[in-house]
Design a protein around this motif. Structure first.
Motif, PDB file in Angstrom:
ATOM      1  N   ARG A 117       0.937  -1.287   0.028  1.00  0.00           N
ATOM      2  CA  ARG A 117       0.068  -0.060  -0.110  1.00  0.00           C
ATOM      3  C   ARG A 117       0.780   1.224   0.190  1.00  0.00           C
ATOM      4  O   ARG A 117       0.333   2.481  -0.104  1.00  0.00           O
ATOM      5  N   HIS A 118       2.079   1.097   0.429  1.00  0.00           N
ATOM      6  CA  HIS A 118       3.144   1.962   0.504  1.00  0.00           C
ATOM      7  C   HIS A 118       4.176   2.172  -0.548  1.00  0.00           C
ATOM      8  O   HIS A 118       4.532   1.338  -0.964  1.00  0.00           O
ATOM      9  N   LYS A 147      -5.846  -4.729  -0.148  1.00  0.00           N
ATOM     10  CA  LYS A 147      -6.298  -3.400   0.519  1.00  0.00           C
ATOM     11  C   LYS A 147      -6.019  -2.199  -0.272  1.00  0.00           C
ATOM     12  O   LYS A 147      -6.148  -0.986   0.007  1.00  0.00           O
ATOM     13  N   THR A 148      -5.511  -2.090  -1.453  1.00  0.00           N
ATOM     14  CA  THR A 148      -5.223  -1.008  -2.433  1.00  0.00           C
ATOM     15  C   THR A 148      -5.590  -1.579  -3.879  1.00  0.00           C
ATOM     16  O   THR A 148      -5.766  -2.753  -4.019  1.00  0.00           O
ATOM     17  N   HIS A 155       2.393   0.680  -8.740  1.00  0.00           N
ATOM     18  CA  HIS A 155       2.885   2.052  -8.832  1.00  0.00           C
ATOM     19  C   HIS A 155       4.369   2.172  -7.412  1.00  0.00           C
ATOM     20  O   HIS A 155       5.182   2.687  -7.768  1.00  0.00           O
ATOM     21  N   ASN A 156       3.584   1.430  -6.337  1.00  0.00           N
ATOM     22  CA  ASN A 156       4.475   1.574  -5.337  1.00  0.00           C
ATOM     23  C   ASN A 156       5.774   0.598  -5.511  1.00  0.00           C
ATOM     24  O   ASN A 156       6.932   0.856  -5.263  1.00  0.00           O
ATOM     25  N   LEU A 157       5.548  -0.699  -6.025  1.00  0.00           N
ATOM     26  CA  LEU A 157       6.563  -1.682  -6.501  1.00  0.00           C
ATOM     27  C   LEU A 157       7.593  -0.930  -7.755  1.00  0.00           C
ATOM     28  O   LEU A 157       8.832  -1.197  -7.649  1.00  0.00           O
ATOM     29  N   ALA A 158       7.048  -0.292  -8.643  1.00  0.00           N
ATOM     30  CA  ALA A 158       7.885   0.579  -9.390  1.00  0.00           C
ATOM     31  C   ALA A 158       8.748   1.450  -8.812  1.00  0.00           C
ATOM     32  O   ALA A 158       9.899   1.879  -9.153  1.00  0.00           O
ATOM     33  N   ALA A 159       8.188   2.281  -7.972  1.00  0.00           N
ATOM     34  CA  ALA A 159       8.947   3.168  -7.016  1.00  0.00           C
ATOM     35  C   ALA A 159       9.884   2.593  -6.352  1.00  0.00           C
ATOM     36  O   ALA A 159      11.160   3.055  -6.187  1.00  0.00           O
ATOM     37  N   SER A 178      -1.329 -11.687  -1.292  1.00  0.00           N
ATOM     38  CA  SER A 178      -2.500 -11.031  -0.448  1.00  0.00           C
ATOM     39  C   SER A 178      -3.096 -12.251   0.447  1.00  0.00           C
ATOM     40  O   SER A 178      -3.439 -13.284   0.090  1.00  0.00           O
ATOM     41  N   ALA A 179      -3.010 -12.063   1.747  1.00  0.00           N
ATOM     42  CA  ALA A 179      -3.301 -13.102   2.784  1.00  0.00           C
ATOM     43  C   ALA A 179      -4.840 -13.371   2.888  1.00  0.00           C
ATOM     44  O   ALA A 179      -5.203 -14.607   2.984  1.00  0.00           O
ATOM     45  N   LEU A 180      -5.561 -12.549   2.269  1.00  0.00           N
ATOM     46  CA  LEU A 180      -7.108 -12.555   2.339  1.00  0.00           C
ATOM     47  C   LEU A 180      -7.500 -13.448   1.229  1.00  0.00           C
ATOM     48  O   LEU A 180      -8.279 -14.417   1.332  1.00  0.00           O
TER      49      LEU A 180
END
Length: 206
Positions: A117-118, A147-148, A155-159, A178-180
């Motif tokens: 998510r971050h 959760k996103t 986007h976050n993985l690219a960063a 995802s654990a869900l």
């Protein structure tokens, strides 16, 4: 690979007291509350195997689990980063964990969990660089993909890849999980099975 049996083996604070070293071992680590225990439970299909908590710093020891009657070990390590503990306790955790990572002879791969998510966190990047500097084999696992949005995770993985590319010539594998909803379960299990097969064919563990 299919997990047919998973059981807790031992919990301790000294790598020298870990189980015998003739079985390939896969460790899970990340910032506190990133979802390590939930991921382990998802991978083996048992939501009660590893203890989970919403409180950061729940995992305080080196926790071993036997998979498929000794085919491999999975290890739940204490998280790094925020936790409501003293500086002395945090330093003790760090030494315990780093000793394990540096000296555990049968460690086949470390899965570094990052929160999908971050964007990249300084503690994650610093830890990944530490692993690289010490030649510890690892892969990156992005958690909480449910959760996103998928675009947000990508986007976050690219960063993260851009950040690591500043100091890395080649990047390690990256898995989205995802654990869900069990996203990434097959990919991670097959990756571990591939490593175990390569070890069996190419070298013997001490």
């Amino acid at each position: 690979m299919q997990v047919k049996e998973a059981e807790f083996v031992i919990s301790n604070t000294d790598y020298q007291k870990c189980p015998k070293t003739d079985i390939p071992e896969f460790a899970f680590i990340g910032r506190s509350n990133v979802g390590k225990s939930s991921l382990i439970n998802m991978l083996c299909g048992d939501r009660t195997l590893a203890k989970t908590s919403s409180q950061p710093g729940k995992t305080q020891c080196i926790n071993h689990f036997s998979i498929n009657k000794g085919e491999m070990y999975w290890v739940d390590l204490p998280g790094y980063g925020y936790a409501r503990i003293s500086k002395e306790a945090r330093a003790k955790w760090q030494k315990m964990t780093y000793d394990y990572l540096l000296f555990r002879e049968n460690l086949a791969c470390v899965f570094v969990l990052v929160d999908g998510r971050h964007e990249p966190q300084k503690s994650d990047v610093a830890f990944i660089n530490w692993l690289g500097e010490h030649g510890v084999p690892f892969a990156i696992v992005a958690t909480k993909a449910d959760k996103t949005s998928l675009n947000g995770v990508q986007h976050n993985l690219a960063a993260l890849r851009r950040t690591l590319s500043a100091t890395w010539e080649s990047l390690p594998p990256v898995f989205l999980t995802s654990a869900l909803n069990a996203t990434g379960q097959k990919e991670l299990l097959d990756y571990m099975a591939g490593i175990v097969k390569a070890l069996q064919e190419g070298q013997r563990l001490n």
